[in-house]
Design a protein around this motif. Structure first.
Motif, short mmCIF file in Angstrom:
data_model
loop_
_atom_site.label_atom_id
_atom_site.label_comp_id
_atom_site.label_asym_id
_atom_site.label_seq_id
_atom_site.Cartn_x
_atom_site.Cartn_y
_atom_site.Cartn_z
N LYS A 106 23.76 30.44 24.45
CA LYS A 106 24.98 30.31 23.50
C LYS A 106 25.31 28.55 23.94
N GLU A 107 25.06 28.22 25.13
CA GLU A 107 25.19 26.68 25.16
C GLU A 107 24.44 26.01 24.10
N GLN A 108 23.01 26.42 23.94
CA GLN A 108 22.11 25.80 23.25
C GLN A 108 22.51 25.69 21.71
N ASP A 109 23.14 26.95 21.33
CA ASP A 109 23.56 26.90 20.00
C ASP A 109 24.88 26.14 19.98
N VAL A 110 25.79 26.28 20.64
CA VAL A 110 26.70 25.32 20.55
C VAL A 110 26.65 23.91 20.59
N LEU A 111 25.53 23.48 21.20
CA LEU A 111 25.18 21.95 21.15
C LEU A 111 24.65 21.55 20.10
N GLU A 112 23.81 22.42 19.46
CA GLU A 112 23.09 22.17 18.14
C GLU A 112 24.22 22.18 17.08
N GLY A 115 29.89 22.19 18.15
CA GLY A 115 31.02 22.95 18.46
C GLY A 115 31.50 22.91 19.79
N GLU A 116 32.83 23.29 20.00
CA GLU A 116 33.27 23.44 21.32
C GLU A 116 33.05 24.70 22.00
N TRP A 117 32.67 24.70 23.36
CA TRP A 117 32.52 26.05 24.09
C TRP A 117 33.16 25.97 25.43
N GLY A 118 33.78 27.00 25.65
CA GLY A 118 34.80 26.91 26.93
C GLY A 118 34.39 28.25 27.67
N GLU A 119 35.24 28.46 28.56
CA GLU A 119 35.02 29.60 29.74
C GLU A 119 35.22 30.88 29.18
N THR A 140 36.07 36.58 34.61
CA THR A 140 35.44 36.22 35.93
C THR A 140 33.71 35.96 35.43
N LEU A 141 33.28 36.93 34.98
CA LEU A 141 31.76 36.73 34.76
C LEU A 141 31.63 35.63 33.64
N ALA A 142 32.27 35.53 32.66
CA ALA A 142 32.07 34.69 31.49
C ALA A 142 32.48 33.21 32.16
N ARG A 143 33.33 33.07 33.07
CA ARG A 143 33.67 31.71 33.70
C ARG A 143 32.27 31.22 34.63
N LEU A 144 32.21 32.22 35.39
CA LEU A 144 30.75 31.79 36.49
C LEU A 144 29.59 31.68 35.61
N ALA A 145 29.18 32.42 34.53
CA ALA A 145 28.18 32.06 33.83
C ALA A 145 28.38 30.73 33.07
N LEU A 147 30.15 28.17 34.28
CA LEU A 147 29.69 27.19 35.13
C LEU A 147 28.43 27.02 35.55
N PHE A 148 27.70 28.10 35.53
CA PHE A 148 26.13 28.00 35.64
C PHE A 148 25.49 27.05 34.71
N THR A 149 25.91 27.40 33.57
CA THR A 149 25.14 26.79 32.60
C THR A 149 25.75 25.15 32.46
N ARG A 150 26.82 24.83 32.96
CA ARG A 150 27.17 23.48 32.74
C ARG A 150 26.52 22.66 33.97
N THR A 151 26.57 23.32 35.20
CA THR A 151 26.02 22.70 36.50
C THR A 151 24.59 22.98 36.77
N ARG A 152 24.07 24.17 36.53
CA ARG A 152 22.84 24.76 37.06
C ARG A 152 22.81 24.71 38.46
N ASN A 153 24.04 24.83 38.82
CA ASN A 153 24.19 25.16 40.38
C ASN A 153 23.77 26.63 40.64
N PRO A 154 22.81 26.70 41.61
CA PRO A 154 22.39 28.40 41.82
C PRO A 154 23.66 29.11 42.53
N ARG A 155 24.44 28.37 43.19
CA ARG A 155 25.60 29.06 43.74
C ARG A 155 26.46 29.85 42.59
N TYR A 156 26.29 29.51 41.35
CA TYR A 156 27.21 30.32 40.45
C TYR A 156 26.10 31.60 40.10
#
Length: 175
Positions: A106-112, A115-119, A140-145, A147-156
């Motif tokens: 989804k992030e890749q599609d939005v970047l291409e 558009g805007e992409w949010g939580e 909650t699940l959408a927000r965590l996913a 956050l993971f795509t934005r930071t690539r932090n395995p914590r999420y």
């Protein structure tokens, strides 16, 4: 589903068959779905070594076509919950990975598209999860996913798994 995931699932069914072989005949007689393979299960219990392994692989192919949930329940009832818990853990890991993969796509599609992409993005995986576990909070699940795509932090990623695990435990306590 990837080839590796297919192999993992076949291995899980193989472990189930290996546990079914250990059950006594009276217990196997309780399950109606096993009529055609019950005798083969009982004969396999008497075998040893590579012959036994080959027979278990053969039975795996036959039992994989049957509904597996009653068999997992039966094994869990008589031989402990470890196999059932491991299967549930793999299912949660699969959902987590599917959610993260969908968020990355989804992030890749939005970047291409620029558009805007949010939580609050919509997800097929989250809809599937809500069907399976209505107690899940989609935001909650959408927000965590997200956050993971934005930071690539395995914590999420771990947080998604923990959240799904807590929802599953809540469901089991309420049953």
């Amino acid at each position: 589903m990837s080839r590796s995931e297919q192999k993992r699932r076949v291995k899980d069914v193989e472990k189930l068959v290996a546990e079914l072989v250990k059950l006594p005949a009276q217990v196997l007689a309780q399950v109606d779905d096993l009529e055609e393979v019950r005798d083969a299960l009982l004969k396999t219990a008497q075998l040893e070594g590579s012959v036994r392994q080959r027979q278990i692989k053969y039975l795996t192919k036959r039992i994989a076509l049957l509904p597996l949930e009653p068999l997992y329940d039966l094994v869990g009832q008589y031989l402990g919950r470890e196999l059932v818990e491991k299967k549930q853990q793999h299912l949660l890991e699969f959902y987590r990975d599917a959610l993260i993969d969908e968020a990355l796509a989804k992030e890749q599609d939005v970047l291409e598209s620029g558009g805007e992409w949010g939580e609050g993005w919509s997800s097929k995986t989250i809809a599937e999860l809500q069907e399976a576990m209505p107690e899940t909070d989609p935001l909650t699940l959408a927000r965590l996913a997200y956050l993971f795509t934005r930071t690539r932090n395995p914590r999420y990623s771990r947080e998604i798994f923990r959240y799904l695990k807590s929802v599953q435990e809540l469901r089991q306590r309420n049953l």
